[in-house]
Scaffold this active site. Structure first.
Site, PDB file in Angstrom:
ATOM      1  N   ARG A 113       0.697  -0.954  -0.102  1.00  0.00           N
ATOM      2  CA  ARG A 113       0.101  -0.402  -0.364  1.00  0.00           C
ATOM      3  C   ARG A 113       0.763   1.222   0.355  1.00  0.00           C
ATOM      4  O   ARG A 113       2.088   1.382   0.509  1.00  0.00           O
ATOM      5  CB  ARG A 113      -1.163   0.187   1.275  1.00  0.00           C
ATOM      6  CG  ARG A 113      -2.136  -1.192   1.065  1.00  0.00           C
ATOM      7  CD  ARG A 113      -2.909  -1.054   2.328  1.00  0.00           C
ATOM      8  NE  ARG A 113      -3.499  -2.289   2.577  1.00  0.00           N
ATOM      9  CZ  ARG A 113      -3.422  -3.598   3.139  1.00  0.00           C
ATOM     10  NH1 ARG A 113      -2.164  -3.400   3.867  1.00  0.00           N
ATOM     11  NH2 ARG A 113      -4.366  -4.079   3.456  1.00  0.00           N
ATOM     12  N   LYS A 172      -2.637   0.113   8.299  1.00  0.00           N
ATOM     13  CA  LYS A 172      -3.767  -0.387   7.671  1.00  0.00           C
ATOM     14  C   LYS A 172      -4.694  -1.090   8.846  1.00  0.00           C
ATOM     15  O   LYS A 172      -5.856  -1.588   9.685  1.00  0.00           O
ATOM     16  CB  LYS A 172      -4.198  -0.840   6.464  1.00  0.00           C
ATOM     17  CG  LYS A 172      -5.762  -1.106   5.899  1.00  0.00           C
ATOM     18  CD  LYS A 172      -5.833  -0.819   5.071  1.00  0.00           C
ATOM     19  CE  LYS A 172      -7.843  -1.564   4.453  1.00  0.00           C
ATOM     20  NZ  LYS A 172      -7.864  -1.235   3.494  1.00  0.00           N
ATOM     21  N   HIS A 221      -3.099   2.659  -5.751  1.00  0.00           N
ATOM     22  CA  HIS A 221      -3.823   0.960  -5.664  1.00  0.00           C
ATOM     23  C   HIS A 221      -4.755   0.084  -6.496  1.00  0.00           C
ATOM     24  O   HIS A 221      -3.996  -0.539  -6.606  1.00  0.00           O
ATOM     25  CB  HIS A 221      -5.299   1.370  -4.724  1.00  0.00           C
ATOM     26  CG  HIS A 221      -6.537   2.130  -5.843  1.00  0.00           C
ATOM     27  ND1 HIS A 221      -6.054   3.369  -5.430  1.00  0.00           N
ATOM     28  CD2 HIS A 221      -7.307   1.732  -6.474  1.00  0.00           C
ATOM     29  CE1 HIS A 221      -6.751   4.030  -6.534  1.00  0.00           C
ATOM     30  NE2 HIS A 221      -7.534   3.445  -7.344  1.00  0.00           N
ATOM     31  N   ARG A 250      -1.541  -2.539  -7.040  1.00  0.00           N
ATOM     32  CA  ARG A 250      -2.138  -3.638  -5.923  1.00  0.00           C
ATOM     33  C   ARG A 250      -2.681  -4.042  -6.672  1.00  0.00           C
ATOM     34  O   ARG A 250      -2.377  -5.513  -6.522  1.00  0.00           O
ATOM     35  CB  ARG A 250      -2.200  -2.979  -4.706  1.00  0.00           C
ATOM     36  CG  ARG A 250      -2.964  -4.049  -3.518  1.00  0.00           C
ATOM     37  CD  ARG A 250      -2.819  -2.479  -2.468  1.00  0.00           C
ATOM     38  NE  ARG A 250      -3.534  -3.199  -1.155  1.00  0.00           N
ATOM     39  CZ  ARG A 250      -2.861  -4.442  -0.047  1.00  0.00           C
ATOM     40  NH1 ARG A 250      -1.213  -4.098  -0.099  1.00  0.00           N
ATOM     41  NH2 ARG A 250      -3.778  -4.886   0.623  1.00  0.00           N
ATOM     42  N   HIS A 303      -3.860  -9.021   3.367  1.00  0.00           N
ATOM     43  CA  HIS A 303      -4.921  -8.982   4.062  1.00  0.00           C
ATOM     44  C   HIS A 303      -5.362  -9.410   5.440  1.00  0.00           C
ATOM     45  O   HIS A 303      -4.620 -10.894   5.829  1.00  0.00           O
ATOM     46  CB  HIS A 303      -5.991  -9.488   2.814  1.00  0.00           C
ATOM     47  CG  HIS A 303      -6.695  -8.514   1.874  1.00  0.00           C
ATOM     48  ND1 HIS A 303      -6.494  -8.995   0.802  1.00  0.00           N
ATOM     49  CD2 HIS A 303      -5.568  -6.957   1.788  1.00  0.00           C
ATOM     50  CE1 HIS A 303      -6.138  -8.719   0.051  1.00  0.00           C
ATOM     51  NE2 HIS A 303      -6.319  -7.335   0.749  1.00  0.00           N
ATOM     52  N   TYR A 317     -11.119  -9.966  -5.777  1.00  0.00           N
ATOM     53  CA  TYR A 317     -10.241  -9.999  -7.150  1.00  0.00           C
ATOM     54  C   TYR A 317     -11.059 -10.934  -8.108  1.00  0.00           C
ATOM     55  O   TYR A 317     -10.764 -10.931  -9.296  1.00  0.00           O
ATOM     56  CB  TYR A 317      -8.842 -10.017  -6.824  1.00  0.00           C
ATOM     57  CG  TYR A 317      -8.155  -9.013  -6.148  1.00  0.00           C
ATOM     58  CD1 TYR A 317      -8.450  -7.429  -6.171  1.00  0.00           C
ATOM     59  CD2 TYR A 317      -8.688  -8.712  -4.859  1.00  0.00           C
ATOM     60  CE1 TYR A 317      -7.790  -6.850  -6.102  1.00  0.00           C
ATOM     61  CE2 TYR A 317      -7.531  -7.921  -4.093  1.00  0.00           C
ATOM     62  CZ  TYR A 317      -7.132  -7.269  -4.814  1.00  0.00           C
ATOM     63  OH  TYR A 317      -6.993  -5.684  -3.489  1.00  0.00           O
TER      64      TYR A 317
END
Length: 404
Positions: free
Chosen positions: A256, A281, A352, A355, A378, A387
């Site tokens: 990120r 995050k 992003h 990513r 994640h 995705y």
């Protein structure tokens, strides 16, 4: 629920004049009004050659594409221009100026204060975090501003039609924002009815909007677009060396942008070729192998591009006094333009997309979701499942045979 009013470009001059007058009445400074007026005058000029066009979202986005595309690449300009466009749009439809920010000192009006303040006190007992309470207050302040600007001074004057119109004003926001806003307004109106502030159960007019997690398909770069972006970077100058290394980290490792900006020298183990850090995050630690091309790009920047500074971060601002790099928001749109990659004015593509592109490529290469989830850091594998929506190969596996 009634729809929005039809407003034509030939009417915009009147709306702009009224909007400026209301802004002055609300205490906006002349400087603030003139700042937004620059965009409104551009809209009027653009509209003068299309006087019979409806002032729709499509018209506004076309204006941004045709007139403001280059300015939108700069973060400050983007906020100022889109804010001006949204203000005019809101005013033409609702005759309301929704405030952009809500500070702790911003208070509710004297006439409507009691219900809002009592409700917030009740919500504090649910033990929300400070940031959650701040967001809640901001959403309620927006509803308050709408009621006050249309002349409501007593909640007993609020009707279902008024609430329906307010719901229409949320149309341009994300499903998450709409869902959370309506949930809190429903709770507010229920609280008001149960405590005598309202005579009728107005909460019945608030629809339940399901917030489907990760509903939007993420923006992503293809392999070709990534190579175009990387090849378009001018690596002969210090900023180019910095940006190239940043882009490469994002494209090859999917880190990120917030974590890239805060990488320090201690995060890289050159002997074992590892890059390890704690994600901002999620708060979870992540360790990834450091590819050779990424390592050499970082070294090139450190040796030949990075200015002398005591800042511990690897990547720094190249404006004196060379402090921390606070944002990468305008770097990608500018580089995309240099690379000849076009994107709609209303679609913001940022770091992003690197990513998301990495996740998609891994999925196309049959890498399992748990491995992709671990690579991207994640906290929940459901974040990775989105995705599947942009992987044509994986979607094909979900197809069902049809009996003929």
């Amino acid at each position: 629920m009634e729809g929005l009013n039809k407003v034509f470009t030939s009417e915009l001059q009147t709306y702009v004049s009224e909007l400026k007058e209301v802004m002055f009445q609300k205490g906006y400074s002349d400087c603030q009004v003139q700042t937004y007026n620059k965009t409104w005058q551009s809209i009027l000029s653009y509209a003068s050659v299309q006087p019979n066009q409806e002032f729709t979202e499509g018209f506004r986005q076309q204006f941004l594409q045709d007139v403001c595309a280059e300015a939108l690449e700069k973060r400050d300009s983007m906020y100022r221009i889109t804010r001006a466009v949204n203000m005019l749009s809101d005013f033409t439809q609702f005759h309301v100026i929704f405030r952009q920010y809500c500070t702790p000192s911003t208070d509710f009006s004297e006439e409507l204060h009691d219900l809002f303040s009592e409700f917030l006190k009740a919500e504090e007992h649910r033990h929300f975090s400070e940031s959650t309470m701040k967001q809640l207050r901001g959403r309620l302040m927006r509803f308050h501003d709408y009621l006050y600007d249309i002349g409501i001074r007593d909640f007993k004057s609020v009707t279902g039609s008024i609430i329906n119109t307010y719901i229409l004003s949320l149309a341009r926001y994300s499903t998450t924002y709409v869902s959370e806003s309506l949930r809190e307004i429903r709770r507010l109106l229920t609280f008001g009815y149960e405590n005598g502030f309202i005579d009728t159960p107005l909460s019945d007019f608030i629809p339940h909007v399901k917030n489907i997690r990760q509903q939007k398909i993420p923006s992503t770069f293809t392999d070709t677009e990534i190579e175009k972006i990387l090849n378009s970077v001018d690596r002969s100058n210090p900023i180019g060396k910095r940006n190239y290394a940043i882009f490469l980290i994002a494209a090859r490792l999917g880190i990120r942008s917030s974590d890239i900006r805060t990488l320090t020298f201690s995060n890289i183990n050159w002997d074992d070729k590892l890059i390890s850090f704690c994600q901002q995050k999620t708060g979870h630690a992540l360790s990834l192998p450091l590819p050779d091309d990424v390592g050499w790009a970082i070294i090139d920047y450190l040796k030949n591009g990075r200015p002398e500074t005591n800042v511990k971060n690897i990547f720094v601002s190249h404006m004196y006094p060379y402090g921390e790099l606070h944002s990468l928001g305008n770097v990608i749109p500018r580089q995309m333009r240099t690379a000849g990659i076009n994107t709609p004015a209303n679609k913001r593509t940022g770091m992003h997309a690197f990513r998301h592109g990495l996740a998609t490529r891994m999925l196309e290469n049959d890498v399992s979701l748990p491995v992709i989830s671990q690579t991207l850091g994640h906290a929940d594998i459901s974040s990775t499942e989105v995705y599947l929506r942009i992987s044509i190969k994986q979607l094909a596996l979900c197809g069902l045979e049809v009996d003929l």
